[in-house]
Design an enzyme around this catalytic site. Structure first.
Site, PDB file in Angstrom:
ATOM      1  N   GLY A 218      22.677  70.844 -63.571  1.00 23.62           N
ATOM      2  CA  GLY A 218      23.394  70.732 -62.238  1.00 23.62           C
ATOM      3  C   GLY A 218      23.409  71.911 -61.458  1.00 23.62           C
ATOM      4  CB  SER A 219      25.678  72.932 -58.566  1.00 20.23           C
ATOM      5  OG  SER A 219      25.462  71.660 -57.985  1.00 20.23           O
ATOM      6  CB  THR A 220      24.072  76.694 -62.924  1.00 18.57           C
ATOM      7  OG1 THR A 220      23.355  75.462 -63.756  1.00 18.57           O
ATOM      8  CG2 THR A 220      25.647  76.439 -63.219  1.00 18.57           C
ATOM      9  CG  PHE A 221      17.920  74.525 -61.528  1.00 18.63           C
ATOM     10  CD1 PHE A 221      17.263  74.943 -62.534  1.00 18.63           C
ATOM     11  CD2 PHE A 221      17.118  74.056 -60.541  1.00 18.63           C
ATOM     12  CE1 PHE A 221      15.990  75.123 -62.726  1.00 18.63           C
ATOM     13  CE2 PHE A 221      15.762  74.142 -60.486  1.00 18.63           C
ATOM     14  CZ  PHE A 221      15.164  74.751 -61.557  1.00 18.63           C
ATOM     15  CE  LYS A 222      23.319  72.248 -55.894  1.00 21.65           C
ATOM     16  NZ  LYS A 222      24.457  71.776 -55.172  1.00 21.65           N
TER      17      LYS A 222
END
Length: 486
Positions: A218-222
């Site tokens: 999810g958005s942790t990968f941003k």
């Protein structure tokens, strides 16, 4: 007469030859198979004849052998706070062992070549053979804080905490868990029956989710996408303006990528730091397509993805996903599509940023000592990769601190400490609620701990990207406070 004697002599020689061949096959070729054969009752009883070494963490004994009154089984394995440390210690059953009990078995049972001198001395002095002791890097306070906070969520999940400067694993918690004592008894039937029950349990209590399961990040990968974007042009920084439409058209499709909940991202043109604070999808999807698959995949590999890891238990491989079209790349760049990461890998990403861009090799065993306390082996921190430049790490640190102070992760704030972090909400393909993620390190300027938290199907119904912030960030806060003694 001479002919008859010759024939008898040849027959005798042939029988002796066949006998010698058979002896050599049994003793050399088949010896290991016979030794480990489940029907070998001598091997079965021998497992309990040696006093296995202790497994310790932070000065606490969490697994040890105790003497019994049985004529057949001299020692049996006992576990202090078994459920708390189950996925760390593992179990020692009549025919197998797992986790540290399995990977360090030859040291624990004293048969390792590293203990040859100790065994020789014991033989000379007449002392019984004892196994080596295995001291782990686990911080008991951090382990307990992670376990309690995750259990209070009422969900399945995992917490993995590291020392960013060394790679030492400070906490490794996976829920649901099990009691290793139930699988470490001496009687086969009840042990095997209980193992089968646990193995068939749909909640998978035997699975160590920190290293054995991959999830869409999810958005942790941003933060990885932001790292690739910054590394691609050193003139870029937190205040660089990026396009942030409410919906991003995906090439060669009739669909578009929205922000979480269909919300707008500022005015449509925002700074990079704002995009990370609000966890907007469209700017990061656009960055991924602009950079291209090769650069995005390379950046992920620089954070350690693709490296075969053992801590010493084997770690499932994280994967950015195969090269597809740009639409798929946009989705992978925000942590969806085929992008799959272990909690350990996400903790390594946070740790690498906190450690000025250097990712250290993770490890769980701190020291091995013999029964007399003499050190046999001691861990030496080892650099795994150079993920980003020190300058880029500093920019990412600034943005991740702002996520906690001004963005979606305010529930991770620790009084008196600057915390850097990133929330995440990962959509699943099985119709279940999204997973809630949080990655973090603290203190931001001189980190002592980095971590990743995932709560399976734990996204709170509060809208926007606050889901990971509401569910996973408070768990992280508890662990940060335990390590930092707050």
């Amino acid at each position: 007469m001479n002919g008859t004697l010759k024939r008898v002599a040849v027959a005798c020689l042939a029988m002796f030859a066949l006998l010698m061949i058979n002896v050599n096959i049994v003793q050399a070729v088949r010896s290991e198979g016979l030794r480990t054969d489940a029907r070998n009752t001598r091997n079965y009883y021998d497992r309990y004849a040696i006093e296995r070494g202790r497994i310790t963490a932070g000065g606490k004994v969490i697994a040890q052998s105790v003497e019994t009154d049985s004529n057949n089984f001299r020692f049996v394995r006992k576990y202090a706070e078994g459920k708390l440390y189950a996925h760390v210690t593992g179990f020692f059953s009549p025919e197998s062992a797992s986790a540290i009990e399995g990977t360090e078995n030859k040291l624990l049972d004293g048969s390792s070549a590293d203990l040859l001198l100790r065994r020789s001395i014991d033989l000379f002095t007449g002392e019984p053979t004892k196994g080596a002791n295995v001291d782990l890097t686990i911080n008991p306070k951090a382990q307990k804080a992670a376990y309690d906070a995750l259990r209070q969520s009422g969900r399945r999940g995992a917490v993995l905490a590291l020392d960013p400067k060394t790679g030492a694993i400070l906490a490794m918690v996976s829920l649901p868990t099990y009691d290793p004592a139930e699988l470490s008894g001496t009687e086969k039937d009840p042990v095997f029956k209980r193992y089968d029950e646990l193995a068939k349990d749909k909640s998978q209590p035997l699975l160590n989710r920190t290293i054995g399961q991959t999830y869409p990040p999810g958005s942790t990968f941003k933060v990885v996408t932001a790292a690739a974007f910054l590394e691609d042009d050193p003139s870029r920084g937190p205040d660089t303006t990026v396009e942030a439409p409410q919906r991003l058209p995906l090439p060669n499709t009739n669909i578009s990528l929205p922000n979480y909940g269909g919300a707008a991202c500022g005015s449509g043109q925002v700074t990079l730091i704002y995009a990370l604070e609000r966890s907007c999808n469209t700017p990061f999807g656009s960055m991924g397509m602009e950079l291209g698959y090769a650069k995005m995949n390379e950046q992920t590999e620089k954070f350690g993805m693709g490296e075969p890891l053992a801590v010493p238990m084997s770690v499932a491989a994280s994967d950015f996903g195969p090269e597809e079209d740009k639409a798929a790349l946009a989705m992978a760049s925000i942590g969806q599509r085929s992008n799959r990461m272990t909690p350990l890998q996400m903790a390594m990403i946070a740790a690498g940023i906190g450690n000025d861009g250097t990712v250290m090799k993770p490890y769980l065993v701190n020291k091995i000592t013999d029964a007399k306390g003499e050190t046999i082996e001691e861990a030496k921190p080892d650099e795994l990769t150079e993920a980003v430049s020190s300058e880029t790490a500093g920019k990412l640190r600034e943005m991740m601190v702002s996520v906690v102070n001004n963005g979606t992760a305010n529930l991770a704030q620790v009084p008196g400490v600057q915390v850097a972090g990133k929330t995440g909400t990962a959509e699943t393909s099985n119709g279940q609620p999204p997973h809630a993620w949080f990655i973090s390190f603290a203190p931001a300027e001189d980190p002592k701990v980095a971590l990743a938290v995932i709560v399976e199907s734990g996204a709170a119904k509060v809208g926007a990207e606050a889901t990971g912030g509401h569910t996973a960030a408070p768990i992280a806060k508890a662990v940060l406070e335990a390590v930092l003694n707050k």
